[in-house]
Design a protein around this motif. Structure first.
Motif, mmCIF file in Angstrom:
data_model
loop_
_atom_site.group_PDB
_atom_site.id
_atom_site.type_symbol
_atom_site.label_atom_id
_atom_site.label_comp_id
_atom_site.label_asym_id
_atom_site.label_seq_id
_atom_site.Cartn_x
_atom_site.Cartn_y
_atom_site.Cartn_z
ATOM 1 N N ARG A 104 0.832 -1.198 0.000
ATOM 2 C CA ARG A 104 0.000 0.000 0.000
ATOM 3 C C ARG A 104 0.865 1.245 0.000
ATOM 4 N NH1 ARG A 104 -2.340 3.671 3.602
ATOM 5 N NH2 ARG A 104 -1.114 2.773 5.319
ATOM 6 N N ASN A 105 0.552 2.155 -0.890
ATOM 7 C CA ASN A 105 1.221 3.449 -0.924
ATOM 8 C C ASN A 105 0.327 4.446 -0.188
ATOM 9 O OD1 ASN A 105 2.612 5.772 -1.428
ATOM 10 N ND2 ASN A 105 2.540 5.649 -3.660
ATOM 11 N N GLY A 106 0.769 4.840 1.013
ATOM 12 C CA GLY A 106 -0.030 5.761 1.816
ATOM 13 C C GLY A 106 0.337 7.209 1.608
ATOM 14 N N CYS A 107 1.114 7.510 0.600
ATOM 15 C CA CYS A 107 1.514 8.896 0.347
ATOM 16 C C CYS A 107 0.301 9.753 -0.049
ATOM 17 C CB CYS A 107 2.563 8.959 -0.761
ATOM 18 S SG CYS A 107 4.137 8.214 -0.308
ATOM 19 N N PRO A 108 0.282 11.010 0.363
ATOM 20 C CA PRO A 108 -0.832 11.898 0.010
ATOM 21 C C PRO A 108 -1.026 12.042 -1.496
ATOM 22 C CG PRO A 108 0.520 12.873 1.738
ATOM 23 C CD PRO A 108 1.259 11.670 1.252
ATOM 24 N N SER A 109 0.036 11.819 -2.272
ATOM 25 C CA SER A 109 -0.068 11.987 -3.722
ATOM 26 C C SER A 109 -0.995 10.957 -4.358
ATOM 27 C CB SER A 109 1.313 11.861 -4.359
ATOM 28 O OG SER A 109 1.814 10.538 -4.200
ATOM 29 N N LYS A 110 -1.203 9.809 -3.668
ATOM 30 C CA LYS A 110 -2.045 8.722 -4.193
ATOM 31 C C LYS A 110 -1.508 8.171 -5.514
ATOM 32 C CE LYS A 110 -4.946 9.107 -0.801
ATOM 33 N NZ LYS A 110 -5.007 8.082 0.263
ATOM 34 N N GLY A 111 -0.220 8.308 -5.715
ATOM 35 C CA GLY A 111 0.364 7.777 -6.930
ATOM 36 C C GLY A 111 0.710 6.297 -6.783
ATOM 37 N N SER A 112 1.123 5.710 -7.896
ATOM 38 C CA SER A 112 1.525 4.301 -7.905
ATOM 39 C C SER A 112 2.944 4.199 -8.446
ATOM 40 C CB SER A 112 0.594 3.470 -8.795
ATOM 41 O OG SER A 112 -0.743 3.546 -8.340
ATOM 42 N N MET A 113 3.666 3.195 -7.983
ATOM 43 C CA MET A 113 5.015 3.015 -8.484
ATOM 44 C C MET A 113 5.439 1.556 -8.361
ATOM 45 S SD MET A 113 7.010 5.043 -5.416
ATOM 46 C CE MET A 113 8.566 5.019 -6.257
ATOM 47 N N ASP A 114 6.248 1.114 -9.314
ATOM 48 C CA ASP A 114 6.795 -0.232 -9.315
ATOM 49 C C ASP A 114 8.298 -0.138 -9.081
ATOM 50 O OD1 ASP A 114 4.279 -1.185 -9.915
ATOM 51 O OD2 ASP A 114 4.659 -1.254 -12.081
ATOM 52 N N ILE A 115 8.800 -1.018 -8.214
ATOM 53 C CA ILE A 115 10.214 -0.972 -7.837
ATOM 54 C C ILE A 115 10.815 -2.361 -7.950
ATOM 55 C CG2 ILE A 115 11.861 -0.410 -6.014
ATOM 56 C CD1 ILE A 115 9.799 1.526 -4.873
ATOM 57 N N PHE A 116 11.942 -2.443 -8.626
ATOM 58 C CA PHE A 116 12.687 -3.699 -8.763
ATOM 59 C C PHE A 116 13.817 -3.700 -7.746
ATOM 60 C CE2 PHE A 116 16.219 -6.149 -10.655
ATOM 61 C CZ PHE A 116 15.597 -7.387 -10.757
ATOM 62 N N ILE A 117 13.933 -4.792 -6.992
ATOM 63 C CA ILE A 117 14.950 -4.881 -5.949
ATOM 64 C C ILE A 117 15.876 -6.052 -6.245
ATOM 65 C CG2 ILE A 117 15.373 -5.238 -3.489
ATOM 66 C CD1 ILE A 117 12.639 -3.896 -3.012
ATOM 67 N N GLU A 118 17.136 -5.731 -6.436
ATOM 68 C CA GLU A 118 18.143 -6.743 -6.775
ATOM 69 C C GLU A 118 19.082 -6.971 -5.592
ATOM 70 O OE1 GLU A 118 21.926 -7.367 -9.841
ATOM 71 O OE2 GLU A 118 20.908 -5.434 -9.704
ATOM 72 N N PRO A 119 19.127 -8.184 -5.050
ATOM 73 C CA PRO A 119 20.066 -8.445 -3.960
ATOM 74 C C PRO A 119 21.471 -8.656 -4.504
ATOM 75 C CG PRO A 119 18.886 -10.451 -4.496
ATOM 76 C CD PRO A 119 18.322 -9.365 -5.394
ATOM 77 N N VAL A 120 22.443 -8.205 -3.766
ATOM 78 C CA VAL A 120 23.845 -8.431 -4.117
ATOM 79 C C VAL A 120 24.456 -9.220 -2.957
ATOM 80 C CG1 VAL A 120 26.050 -7.400 -4.743
ATOM 81 C CG2 VAL A 120 23.906 -6.273 -5.419
ATOM 82 N N ILE A 121 24.611 -10.519 -3.174
ATOM 83 C CA ILE A 121 25.069 -11.423 -2.124
ATOM 84 C C ILE A 121 26.501 -11.858 -2.414
ATOM 85 C CG2 ILE A 121 24.553 -13.542 -0.850
ATOM 86 C CD1 ILE A 121 22.315 -11.476 -0.757
ATOM 87 N N PRO A 122 27.388 -11.757 -1.419
ATOM 88 C CA PRO A 122 28.764 -12.223 -1.649
ATOM 89 C C PRO A 122 28.773 -13.689 -2.077
ATOM 90 C CG PRO A 122 28.611 -11.019 0.425
ATOM 91 C CD PRO A 122 27.205 -11.213 -0.061
ATOM 92 N N GLN A 123 29.628 -14.000 -3.011
ATOM 93 C CA GLN A 123 29.718 -15.373 -3.497
ATOM 94 C C GLN A 123 30.270 -16.285 -2.400
ATOM 95 O OE1 GLN A 123 32.451 -16.021 -6.789
ATOM 96 N NE2 GLN A 123 30.995 -17.407 -7.753
ATOM 97 N N ALA A 124 29.628 -17.430 -2.220
ATOM 98 C CA ALA A 124 30.108 -18.393 -1.231
ATOM 99 C C ALA A 124 31.481 -18.902 -1.641
ATOM 100 C CB ALA A 124 29.124 -19.551 -1.113
ATOM 101 N N GLU A 125 32.323 -19.164 -0.642
ATOM 102 C CA GLU A 125 33.678 -19.646 -0.912
ATOM 103 C C GLU A 125 33.826 -21.095 -0.473
ATOM 104 O OE1 GLU A 125 38.367 -18.476 -0.071
ATOM 105 O OE2 GLU A 125 36.810 -17.815 1.327
ATOM 106 N N LEU A 126 34.369 -21.894 -1.349
ATOM 107 C CA LEU A 126 34.690 -23.279 -1.042
ATOM 108 C C LEU A 126 36.203 -23.403 -0.953
ATOM 109 C CD1 LEU A 126 33.910 -26.254 -0.654
ATOM 110 C CD2 LEU A 126 33.933 -26.497 -3.150
ATOM 111 N N VAL A 127 36.686 -23.692 0.248
ATOM 112 C CA VAL A 127 38.124 -23.861 0.471
ATOM 113 C C VAL A 127 38.418 -25.353 0.535
ATOM 114 C CG1 VAL A 127 40.065 -23.390 1.996
ATOM 115 C CG2 VAL A 127 38.248 -21.699 1.750
#
Length: 274
Positions: A104-127
């Motif tokens: 829910r967007n509770g902003c007074p503007s009553k606008g809509s927006m789509d957001i893409f979220i990209e995780p950046v996870i450190p690469q697992a290390e195999l020793v």
């Protein structure tokens, strides 16, 4: 905010090894303070820093989705709309449909927006410690499973080593700065104790020893006698690998890699539920 500044900050975070997420506005409808292309960085604790994706009425949803993205290791797509518009579309805040999570967007503007979220996870290390056939096979096999491979193999010629990200001529290696670290001691009689000492001091989430239970018990007792914590040794998986009836070095390597992957994924699921 200057895109170059954000990119510089992203580069620093990548170098630090800490997980984070990048939130990017991809679509807006009606009046919103953020515009398509705006982005911000979300840190591991959910703090939104460096950039702009909207005010307080947007940030809570972005924080929540970013934490999910980092825990699950999967991108998130959120669609923020006024409550009336959500009801008209037959969805409620928190619902997910076709890969889109609604909020829910509770902003007074009553606008809509789509957001893409990209995780950046450190690469697992195999020793992998050792230059045994199992060690070399495991280092080679793990290349297709998104691990940064470190092969600690004293006296192994570079020409005889599989292609890995890091090849070291000793059993000394650096503890992970952020990503998961898995250590497999496959020395098989060539430096077992020094390799185990290095593994136990690393703080790795998974340590395994390639060899029989009897052999590991002998090494375990020597290390305890030398002052190594019994609690640390109790966490070592021995013998290494899943029980698939493996006999050849390649089969043993496969059983170990399967166990490592299972361990990595189970921890991701636990984090996602927490």
């Amino acid at each position: 905010m200057n895109d170059t500044f954000i990119e510089d900050h992203i580069s620093k975070l990548r170098a630090s090894g800490a997980p984070f997420a990048i939130a990017t506005v991809v679509r807006t409808v009606n009046a919103t303070s953020a515009k398509p292309g705006d982005k911000a960085i979300v840190l591991e604790d959910g703090a939104i820093t460096e950039g702009w994706i909207g005010g307080g009425c947007v940030r809570s949803a972005v924080k929540k989705a970013s934490l999910i993205a980092m825990k699950e290791g999967a991108a998130q797509f959120i669609s923020l709309k006024p409550e009336g518009l959500l009801k008209a579309e037959g969805v409620a805040p928190g619902d997910e449909r076709d890969g889109i999570r609604f909020a829910r967007n509770g902003c007074p503007s009553k606008g809509s927006m789509d957001i893409f979220i990209e995780p950046v996870i450190p690469q697992a290390e195999l020793v992998i410690c050792g230059r045994s056939p199992v060690a070399l096979s495991l280092a080679d096999l793990a290349g297709g499973f998104n691990f940064s491979r470190t092969l600690c193999a004293p006296e192994l010629r570079a020409a005889d080593a599989p292609v890995v990200e890091n090849l070291q001529g000793s059993y000394e290696f650096t503890a992970s700065s952020g990503g998961a670290q898995f250590v497999v001691v496959a020395t098989q009689g060539q430096g077992d104790e020094p390799a185990m000492r290095a593994a136990l001091s690393s703080g790795a989430s998974y340590i395994a020893f390639v060899g029989s239970r009897q052999k590991f018990e002998t090494i375990r007792q020597r290390l305890i006698d030398a002052g190594i914590s019994q609690e640390l040794l109790d966490n070592v998986k021995s013998p290494a690998g899943l029980d698939i009836g493996a006999i050849t070095p390649d089969e043993i390597a496969l059983s170990i890699l399967s166990e490592v992957v299972a361990h990595r994924r189970s921890h991701q699921r636990i984090r996602a539920k927490s």
